[in-house]
Design a protein around this motif. Structure first.
Motif, PDB file in Angstrom:
ATOM      1  N   HIS A  23      -1.721   6.120  -8.837  1.00  0.00           N
ATOM      2  CA  HIS A  23      -1.056   4.929  -8.299  1.00  0.00           C
ATOM      3  C   HIS A  23      -1.711   4.524  -6.980  1.00  0.00           C
ATOM      4  O   HIS A  23      -2.007   3.347  -6.743  1.00  0.00           O
ATOM      5  N   LYS A  75      -4.073   1.034  -6.331  1.00  0.00           N
ATOM      6  CA  LYS A  75      -3.789   0.122  -5.216  1.00  0.00           C
ATOM      7  C   LYS A  75      -5.048  -0.113  -4.387  1.00  0.00           C
ATOM      8  O   LYS A  75      -5.348  -1.245  -3.991  1.00  0.00           O
ATOM      9  N   HIS A  80       3.728  -1.977 -13.549  1.00  0.00           N
ATOM     10  CA  HIS A  80       3.228  -1.932 -12.174  1.00  0.00           C
ATOM     11  C   HIS A  80       2.244  -3.083 -11.983  1.00  0.00           C
ATOM     12  O   HIS A  80       1.222  -3.142 -12.660  1.00  0.00           O
ATOM     13  N   HIS A  81       2.552  -3.998 -11.077  1.00  0.00           N
ATOM     14  CA  HIS A  81       1.679  -5.133 -10.790  1.00  0.00           C
ATOM     15  C   HIS A  81       0.916  -4.834  -9.496  1.00  0.00           C
ATOM     16  O   HIS A  81       1.475  -4.929  -8.408  1.00  0.00           O
ATOM     17  N   PHE A  82      -0.344  -4.455  -9.624  1.00  0.00           N
ATOM     18  CA  PHE A  82      -1.172  -4.115  -8.469  1.00  0.00           C
ATOM     19  C   PHE A  82      -1.994  -5.335  -8.057  1.00  0.00           C
ATOM     20  O   PHE A  82      -2.633  -5.974  -8.892  1.00  0.00           O
ATOM     21  N   CYS A  98       1.579  -2.583  -4.690  1.00  0.00           N
ATOM     22  CA  CYS A  98       2.148  -2.561  -6.026  1.00  0.00           C
ATOM     23  C   CYS A  98       3.542  -3.174  -5.985  1.00  0.00           C
ATOM     24  O   CYS A  98       4.266  -3.025  -5.000  1.00  0.00           O
ATOM     25  N   SER A  99       3.924  -3.829  -7.062  1.00  0.00           N
ATOM     26  CA  SER A  99       5.230  -4.496  -7.144  1.00  0.00           C
ATOM     27  C   SER A  99       6.390  -3.514  -7.000  1.00  0.00           C
ATOM     28  O   SER A  99       7.489  -3.902  -6.614  1.00  0.00           O
TER      29      SER A  99
END
Length: 368
Positions: A332, A336, A355-357, A362-363
């Motif tokens: 993770h 990022k 997960h919106h990177f 990240c979201s």
């Protein structure tokens, strides 16, 4: 008996539509429209009920306090929050907002809207927003359901949100929804993901004290089930209508050499980026911990899938990766970092969240 019931229902629906065709003129009264709406909603023909409601509006008839409950009930049954919101506007325009029948029915569509929003926040790794929405829901007096809890509890499957999860557990006990098998399983999964396996024992003891042997058996069955061998991690990405699957440490892909070459370069760039953040030439305040993280990650499947995406897509294109297990903390952090380096948006759908990177963040705000 069943045949007679089917014939009766069919006859009533046919009569309803026959009435609709005959009474489409302006002479048709509001009570006639309401009777047909009630019949359709009562028989479970919710889509037809909404169609009739729209026909009523188009014919120039204004709905009244007896119209809205049936139309709103149909929206709630079909989980159509936008249509429900439109009817809510009609309720306000006609001055029926404070009518008890309209208010009661509006609660059902508001519940659908809240459940949909909570589920969306949870799936997109935004647990704090999901919890805040639930608190707002409680303040406004909207009752929660099993669906609400099944959408919300997974958002608390993080050690730092365990306290919120325990509060939800208390809500379920207070209102009796904890006896639902789906909610019970959801709570146990939350505790297990938080590292609180001891709660299996705790809940089993609670059932023992209550004399609920069925509950004890369910808990024991779940414990045995969760001792199965761990599923191997894999990730895939779609490119040109083909699925490219990667396992951890995979070197069988035709582009393996290029993937690993680019991955090595990205790892060096990540180290350099974090060294610059510290301002002293060493990652993480000179401790070398950042280098250790990069090395300790190994070559997890999501990293290989992401690099494949970088190699085979145009600059600026979004990369979407699907992973069968929960993404680890080190990967993770790595993802990022590389979004900052390559200036790309990357979406990773792991076992529990999207997960919106993008641009180094990240979201999920690092809660997942």
């Amino acid at each position: 008996m069943i045949k007679r019931s089917i014939v009766s229902t069919t006859t009533r629906i046919r009569c309803c539509f026959s009435l609709q065709r005959r009474n489409s003129s302006s002479s048709s009264s509001s009570s006639s429209w309401n009777s047909r709406l009630r019949l359709l909603a009562k028989e479970g023909h919710f889509l037809e009920s909404l169609h009739l409601y729209r026909t009523m509006l188009l014919s120039g008839h204004s709905p009244d306090r007896f119209t809205f409950p049936f139309a709103i009930k149909s929206c709630a049954a079909l989980s159509l929050p936008l249509s429900g919101a439109q009817i809510h506007c009609h309720v306000i325009k006609t001055g029926c907002l404070f009518d008890p029948f309209a208010q009661t029915s509006l609660i059902s569509i508001l519940l659908v809207c809240y459940n949909a929003l909570i589920s969306g926040f949870t799936l997109n790794s935004r647990p704090l927003e999901a919890l805040a929405l639930f608190r707002r829901m409680r303040r406004t007096g909207i009752p929660f359901t099993v669906v609400t809890m099944l959408s919300l509890i997974p958002s608390c499957a993080l050690p730092m949100l365990l306290g919120s999860g325990m509060s939800l557990h208390a809500y379920n006990i207070k209102f009796g929804t904890d006896v639902d098998a789906s909610v019970e399983n959801c709570l146990l999964t939350m505790y297990a993901k938080c590292g609180s396996v001891g709660y299996y024992v705790l809940m089993s003891n609670i059932y023992v004290e209550a004399g609920n042997l069925d509950g004890v058996a369910r808990i024991q069955g779940m414990v045995r089930e969760r001792r199965l061998k761990k599923e191997p991690g894999c990730s895939y990405v779609e490119h040109k209508e083909r699925i490219h699957l990667f396992l951890a440490g995979d070197r069988l892909h035709p582009q393996a050499k290029d993937i690993y070459r680019m991955l090595d370069g990205l790892e060096d760039s990540v180290k350099a980026l974090n060294a610059l953040k510290d301002g002293n030439g060493d990652t993480n305040n000179g401790s070398g911990e950042g280098d250790d993280i990069v090395m300790a990650m190994g070559v997890h499947s999501e990293k290989l899938a992401i690099v494949f995406g970088l190699l085979n897509t145009k600059a600026g294109e979004e990369i979407v990766v699907i992973k069968n297990l929960r993404v680890c903390g080190d990967c993770h952090w790595f993802i990022k970092s590389i979004t900052k380096i390559v200036n790309r948006a990357i979406i990773v759908r792991d076992a529990t969240h999207f997960h919106h990177f993008e641009d180094g963040v990240c979201s999920c705000n690092d809660y997942w």
